[in-house]
Design a protein around this motif. Structure first.
Motif, PDB file in Angstrom:
ATOM      1  N   LYS A  34       0.839  -1.203   0.000  1.00  0.00           N
ATOM      2  CA  LYS A  34       0.000   0.000   0.000  1.00  0.00           C
ATOM      3  C   LYS A  34       0.871   1.248   0.000  1.00  0.00           C
ATOM      4  O   LYS A  34       1.878   1.320   0.718  1.00  0.00           O
ATOM      5  CB  LYS A  34      -0.931   0.012   1.225  1.00  0.00           C
ATOM      6  N   PHE A  38       0.564   5.791  -0.182  1.00  0.00           N
ATOM      7  CA  PHE A  38      -0.329   6.887   0.197  1.00  0.00           C
ATOM      8  C   PHE A  38      -0.053   8.129  -0.659  1.00  0.00           C
ATOM      9  O   PHE A  38       1.084   8.588  -0.727  1.00  0.00           O
ATOM     10  CB  PHE A  38      -0.113   7.280   1.664  1.00  0.00           C
ATOM     11  N   HIS A  73      -3.961   4.517  -1.376  1.00  0.00           N
ATOM     12  CA  HIS A  73      -4.805   5.468  -0.649  1.00  0.00           C
ATOM     13  C   HIS A  73      -4.798   6.733  -1.500  1.00  0.00           C
ATOM     14  O   HIS A  73      -3.830   7.500  -1.499  1.00  0.00           O
ATOM     15  CB  HIS A  73      -4.241   5.734   0.747  1.00  0.00           C
ATOM     16  N   VAL A  97      -7.865   1.391  -2.499  1.00  0.00           N
ATOM     17  CA  VAL A  97      -8.471   1.015  -1.216  1.00  0.00           C
ATOM     18  C   VAL A  97      -9.530   2.042  -0.800  1.00  0.00           C
ATOM     19  O   VAL A  97      -9.543   3.173  -1.278  1.00  0.00           O
ATOM     20  CB  VAL A  97      -7.410   0.887  -0.083  1.00  0.00           C
ATOM     21  N   HIS A  98     -10.389   1.627   0.063  1.00  0.00           N
ATOM     22  CA  HIS A  98     -11.432   2.445   0.710  1.00  0.00           C
ATOM     23  C   HIS A  98     -11.969   3.586  -0.165  1.00  0.00           C
ATOM     24  O   HIS A  98     -11.950   4.756   0.223  1.00  0.00           O
ATOM     25  CB  HIS A  98     -10.996   2.967   2.083  1.00  0.00           C
ATOM     26  N   SER A 114     -10.318   8.448   6.970  1.00  0.00           N
ATOM     27  CA  SER A 114      -9.939   9.018   5.673  1.00  0.00           C
ATOM     28  C   SER A 114      -9.875   7.924   4.619  1.00  0.00           C
ATOM     29  O   SER A 114      -9.277   6.890   4.893  1.00  0.00           O
ATOM     30  CB  SER A 114      -8.571   9.694   5.769  1.00  0.00           C
TER      31      SER A 114
HETATM   32 ZN   LIG Z   1      -5.734   4.486   3.666  1.00  0.00          ZN
END
Ligand SMILES: [Zn+2]
Ligand SMILES: NC(=O)NCCC(=O)O
Ligand SMILES: [Zn+2]
Length: 461
Positions: A150, A152, A183, A238-239, A288
């Motif tokens: 992951k 960001f 992210h 993600v998310h 977030s």
């Molecule tokens: Zn995240």
């Protein structure tokens, strides 16, 4: 030890049929015509109930350091709560601190989780320091069963990676077959909006949502997609919370690009109105990307139907309201980011079936089968089939329950879904053949959960 689950409706992503399920030791041994004579040590009657593969939550943060504190669930409490909710595998994020190596980070996460989990667990790796050394270490992580990384585009100064750093990691992913998880929020622009709000004396939790507008998620998602295209790397967002971001994912998928995305129950069921609750209550809902205005929810449900959203994970990252969330009284930017949810994902998504948003097969696909495929665990997990791990949930689709912090098992003092009345309830849970939840009680044990070394992705979805 063998168990026969009789008279249930077996639901896989590919279809549903009445069958008896024979578990032998840690595996599913056979699916048998209902009523066919089979010997077993134990027989369970699942008449009127569903028999589904155990849930796989591909996005959790147990014991995660964040903003001077750490998320409230340990691997022990968090995986026990997961079991209660029908989730038999989690994939948690090991977090590389700046200046540390990926392998020492992985060791650190193993020392937190090994011997402490109630159900099986794997790891993704968060790369917060893109150096020649960390890029080389991605190979060793892959060899150690951790093949998703992951990055960001948010949190400058903490986890943030520049576009150049992202490009380099994506090139490495392209070369190795690893997955880059993103992210996607424009953290540089967000930091300006946050500073401006605070300078104007606006410190309430709702400002967390107002300073992270959906356009800045859409922009970052588009940028990540273009970087992935240039490098030829697959990408997993993600998310995802905003329709602008979903539009970007949909457009990329329509051209055949290997872009995938997950959303989370909080974006399907909660909204900016929760962040705007009176007093400091909104802090319970700070995560977030932030909760969005309600109108984004119908786009997300549509995305789940069209498979532009392939997975629902929780992003379970709980912080207690009484002490931890209070760090941000008067300054929303200091509220630890994250919400609890690992216990309720399977039930909350079942409401999509109840309301006619998705079929029950799609429910199983979203909460179990696709995460297994996407992250290299299929067909060991994510399916009720001979040879698969006996991660099996007997689910009562007619039972009703009310979600509450009074009754949940997560180590956090509030529920984001307090008072939600849901139809359907986990009845019995097997984790690799071991009965961990039955008759309203926990029968598992700490340390039963095993590390899942994941295979490189085959991109079957
Ligand atoms: Zn995240
Ligand atoms: N989502 C969130 O607010 N906290 C967990 C860390 C992350 O996933 O970005
Ligand atoms: Zn997360």
């Amino acid at each position: 030890m063998s168990t026969l689950i009789r008279n249930g409706l077996v639901i896989n992503a590919t279809g549903s049929h009445a069958a008896d399920v024979l578990i032998d030791g840690e595996h599913i041994a056979a699916l048998v015509t209902t009523g066919f004579e089979v010997q077993a040590d134990e027989v369970i009657d699942a008449a009127g109930k569903y028999v589904i593969p155990g849930g796989i939550d591909a996005h959790t943060h147990m014991e995660m350091p964040f903003g001077g504190t750490q998320s409230a669930d340990t691997f022990e409490t968090g995986t026990t709560a997961a079991a209660w909710g029908g989730t038999t595998t989690i994939v948690d994020f090991a977090v590389q601190p700046k200046g540390s190596s990926l392998l020492s980070t992985l060791d650190r996460w193993h020392s937190k989780a090994d011997g402490n989990c109630a159900v099986d667990y794997g790891f993704h790796m968060i790369i917060s320091d893109v150096t020649d050394e960390s890029l080389k270490e991605m190979d060793s992580c892959i060899a150690a069963g951790v093949n998703s990384f992951k990055m960001f585009m948010a949190y400058p100064g903490v986890f943030y990676a520049t576009d150049g750093e992202i490009l380099r990691a994506m090139q490495k992913a392209r070369e190795t077959g690893a997955t880059i998880m993103m992210h996607a929020e424009n953290g540089i622009a967000i930091d300006q909006l946050v500073a401006q709000a605070l300078a104007s004396g606006l410190g309430d939790p709702v400002q967390h949502g107002l300073t992270r507008p959906p356009e800045l998620e859409g922009e970052a998602t588009s940028r990540a997609i273009q970087l992935a295209k240039v490098t030829g790397s697959p990408l997993y967002i993600v998310h995802l919370s905003a329709s602008q971001a979903l539009d970007a994912v949909t457009a990329a998928r329509d051209t055949g690009q290997n872009v995938f995305a997950e959303t989370c129950p909080q974006y399907l069921y909660l909204s900016l109105e929760d962040l705007a609750r009176p007093g400091f209550e909104g802090a319970k809902y700070v995560a977030s990307p932030p909760l969005r205005p309600k109108e984004h929810q119908s786009s997300l449900w549509r995305g789940l139907r069209t498979n532009d959203l392939s997975v629902v994970s929780t992003d379970h990252c709980p912080f207690c309201f009484k002490d931890q969330k209070q760090l941000g009284v008067g300054d929303f930017s200091k509220i630890p980011n994250g919400m609890p949810g690992v216990e309720h994902r399977v039930d909350l998504l079942h409401q999509g079936v109840v309301k006619g948003e998705i079929t029950r097969e799609r429910w199983v696909e979203i909460v179990s089968t696709t995460p297994a495929r996407m992250f290299g665990m299929y067909p060991r997990k994510g399916v009720i089939a001979p040879g698969a791990d006996a991660d099996v949930v007997i689910y009562d689709p007619k039972a009703s329950q009310t979600i509450s912090a009074e009754t949940h098992h997560m180590a956090v003092d509030y529920s984001a879904y307090e008072g939600f009345e849901v139809t359907g309830k986990v009845d019995t849970v097997f984790s690799r053949g071991r009965k961990v939840i039955a008759d309203g009680a926990y029968h598992g044990s700490t340390g039963h959960g095993r590390f899942v070394s994941r295979d490189l992705n085959q991109y079957l979805v």
